[in-house]
Design an enzyme around this catalytic site. Structure first.
Site, PDB file in Angstrom:
ATOM      1  N   ASP A 211     -40.154   1.261  12.180  1.00 36.23           N
ATOM      2  CA  ASP A 211     -40.946   1.294  10.979  1.00 36.23           C
ATOM      3  C   ASP A 211     -41.356   3.168  11.041  1.00 36.23           C
ATOM      4  O   ASP A 211     -42.453   3.436  10.073  1.00 36.23           O
ATOM      5  CB  ASP A 211     -42.328   0.658  11.130  1.00 36.23           C
ATOM      6  CG  ASP A 211     -43.086   0.976  12.288  1.00 36.23           C
ATOM      7  OD1 ASP A 211     -42.849   1.843  12.999  1.00 36.23           O
ATOM      8  OD2 ASP A 211     -44.278   0.261  12.647  1.00 36.23           O
TER       9      ASP A 211
ATOM     10  N   SER B   7     -43.393  -0.861  19.408  1.00 39.74           N
ATOM     11  CA  SER B   7     -43.031   0.185  18.407  1.00 39.74           C
ATOM     12  C   SER B   7     -42.602   1.089  19.418  1.00 39.74           C
ATOM     13  O   SER B   7     -41.553   1.022  20.032  1.00 39.74           O
ATOM     14  CB  SER B   7     -44.515   0.592  17.795  1.00 39.74           C
ATOM     15  OG  SER B   7     -44.180   1.501  16.807  1.00 39.74           O
TER      16      SER B   7
ATOM     17  N   ASP C  41     -38.108   5.119  15.347  1.00 40.13           N
ATOM     18  CA  ASP C  41     -38.747   4.832  16.645  1.00 40.13           C
ATOM     19  C   ASP C  41     -38.395   3.394  17.010  1.00 40.13           C
ATOM     20  O   ASP C  41     -37.372   2.622  16.274  1.00 40.13           O
ATOM     21  CB  ASP C  41     -40.479   5.010  16.622  1.00 40.13           C
ATOM     22  CG  ASP C  41     -40.846   3.801  15.643  1.00 40.13           C
ATOM     23  OD1 ASP C  41     -39.963   3.291  14.747  1.00 40.13           O
ATOM     24  OD2 ASP C  41     -42.153   3.141  15.817  1.00 40.13           O
TER      25      ASP C  41
ATOM     26  N   ASP D  37     -39.253   0.327  16.789  1.00 40.48           N
ATOM     27  CA  ASP D  37     -39.216  -1.040  15.800  1.00 40.48           C
ATOM     28  C   ASP D  37     -38.681  -0.569  14.610  1.00 40.48           C
ATOM     29  O   ASP D  37     -38.894  -1.393  13.639  1.00 40.48           O
ATOM     30  CB  ASP D  37     -40.662  -1.620  16.072  1.00 40.48           C
ATOM     31  CG  ASP D  37     -41.594  -0.957  15.230  1.00 40.48           C
ATOM     32  OD1 ASP D  37     -41.762   0.376  15.097  1.00 40.48           O
ATOM     33  OD2 ASP D  37     -42.516  -1.472  14.600  1.00 40.48           O
TER      34      ASP D  37
END
Length: 450
Positions: free
Chosen positions: A248, A107, A244, A246
């Site tokens: 999400d 992430s 960010d 990833d």
């Protein structure tokens, strides 16, 4: 069974230390295949089918290969998606009727970390009981399946998700005339987000869209938005959007270079639903959501509830209430009428749709909600046992709440990983807020032997 590897958001850690090794990933792939291979789902072939996607950090290549080998060895077919945002894997798992989707990502963490997230066939995070089964299966000896799996490259994964993202808005929605700066965090949105917004008509400048495996989240993205704030002002853009690593999470920057966080974005989406879509059933925030957010929703008769910090808990409360909107101040926003998980691109499009319908720039629309001053102090302790229920601490909190009346709140949260108590106070007067936080912290420190 006590879980050794799984946290509230999958498995995460520093590469090469603890669980995050290629050998562990091989065994994890095998265990996942053995457990999920038994469960009923759509049939692509005589073998179960599981998707693997990843972000752009360099360790993703070896972990992808290790997971792929373990899954194949257990008798599972594998669909390789390549670098894709986390919510894309959730969507594609449903689209391909796969048994599960696996995301290799840490992430918003730096490149030297990595981790694993799982989605079930319906596109939600795996239930706790399934994670426990996988943990138990990690102890099994690895034996080759009679019918070994195969791996397939899903070449149209990106184009499918681009069309899905655009379809989360009305067919005639357009961003013509809008000048946007995107910060892709050198992460999984680098080849997706610019195309989505350009194809909808916006003039797009893309920052941090050249990943090299080492620069993901490096002084960029939603956790480090300074370069985006500067670029928006320098280029005279209408707004900026930061994702960010990833994809999400999402944060905005208005034309003045000011950051717009997840609470403010949720407010804008909820306000649009309330005034243009026949009403907003309710919004789920977290314990850390700004009190000004709660007050602004209350003034507009939009129900609001708080969940524990973490998208899993937000989604649980959304489902329990039958609400379609929830999220965190970090920018993890769930629009359940469009996606099963937090989706930065989809959430950004809902905000832009609201701006278009209201006919107002971002800085004006966000001004309809007043963010209250918030002060937090991390109190390091000798022990945490019984601190929150200690009479002196409870008295200090009660006294602060009395002084704040209905214009603020107090929150004490123990850290999940350190001997800390986080003391947070919110209110309309920043000086009062800071003083009360310091007073409570002093009591907590004295009682806890800090």
């Amino acid at each position: 069974m006590e879980r050794k590897y799984f946290g509230t958001d999958g498995i995460r850690g520093h590469v090469g230390k603890g669980a995050i090794t290629p050998d562990f990933m091989l065994r994890l792939g095998y265990a996942t295949g053995k457990v999920l291979g038994k469960m009923s789902a759509g049939k692509r072939s005589s073998r179960p089918y599981i998707l693997i996607g990843k972000d752009t950090r360099v360790s993703g290549y070896m972990f992808e290969a290790a997971l792929e080998a373990g899954l194949i060895y257990s008798g599972v077919d594998v669909g390789l998606l390549g670098p894709m945002p986390t919510p894309a894997i959730a969507y594609l798992t449903r689209t391909f009727h796969a048994r599960a989707g696996i995301v290799i990502s840490a992430s918003h963490n730096p490149f030297h970390d990595n981790g694993i997230k799982f989605f079930c066939a319906e596109g939600y995070k795996l239930p706790d009981e399934v994670e426990r089964e996988i943990e138990a299966a990690l102890e099994l000896p690895m034996e080759a399946a009679e019918n070994l799996g195969k791996a397939y490259r899903v070449d149209d994964a990106a184009s499918r998700y681009i069309e899905f993202s655009k379809a989360s808005t009305p067919w005639n929605f357009s961003l013509d005339g809008l000048k946007i700066v995107l910060d892709c965090a050198n992460g999984a949105t680098y080849h997706i987000a610019p195309k989505v917004f350009r194809e909808l008509g916006a003039e797009v400048t893309a920052l941090s869209a050249s990943p090299d495996g080492l620069n993901i989240n490096l002084e960029c993205g939603s956790t480090k938005p300074k370069q985006l704030q500067s670029a928006v002002v320098e280029q005279g853009a209408d707004l900026g959007i930061a994702f960010d690593g990833d994809g999400d999470r999402v944060l905005f920057v208005d034309r003045n270079g000011d950051l717009v966080d997840g609470d403010q974005l949720l407010f804008i989406i909820g306000l649009y639903q309330q005034e243009h879509l026949g009403g907003c059933k309710g919004i789920v925030g977290t314990l850390m959501s700004n009190y000004g957010f709660e007050l602004a929703l209350r003034e507009r008769s939009i129900p609001f509830e708080r969940a524990k910090v973490g998208d899993r808990y937000v989604l649980e409360k959304m489902k329990a209430n039958g609400w379609m909107l929830g999220g965190e101040s970090s920018g993890h926003i769930i629009c359940a009428d469009a996606s099963t998980t937090g989706d930065g691109i989809v959430a950004a499009l809902q905000v832009l749709r609201a701006l278009s319908e209201f006919g107002l720039p971002l800085h004006q629309l966000k001004a309809r909600m007043q963010m209250l001053p918030q002060h937090m102090i991390n109190v390091r302790l000798g022990h945490r046992d019984g601190i929150l229920d200690h009479p002196e601490v409870m008295a200090a909190v009660s006294d602060a709440e009395l002084q704040l009346a209905d214009n603020g709140r107090v929150l004490l949260r123990p850290s999940g990983t350190e001997p800390l108590i986080r003391v947070m106070v919110e209110g309309r007067d920043s000086t009062q807020v800071e003083q009360l936080a310091q007073q409570i912290s002093a009591v907590v420190q004295r009682v806890g032997g800090g």
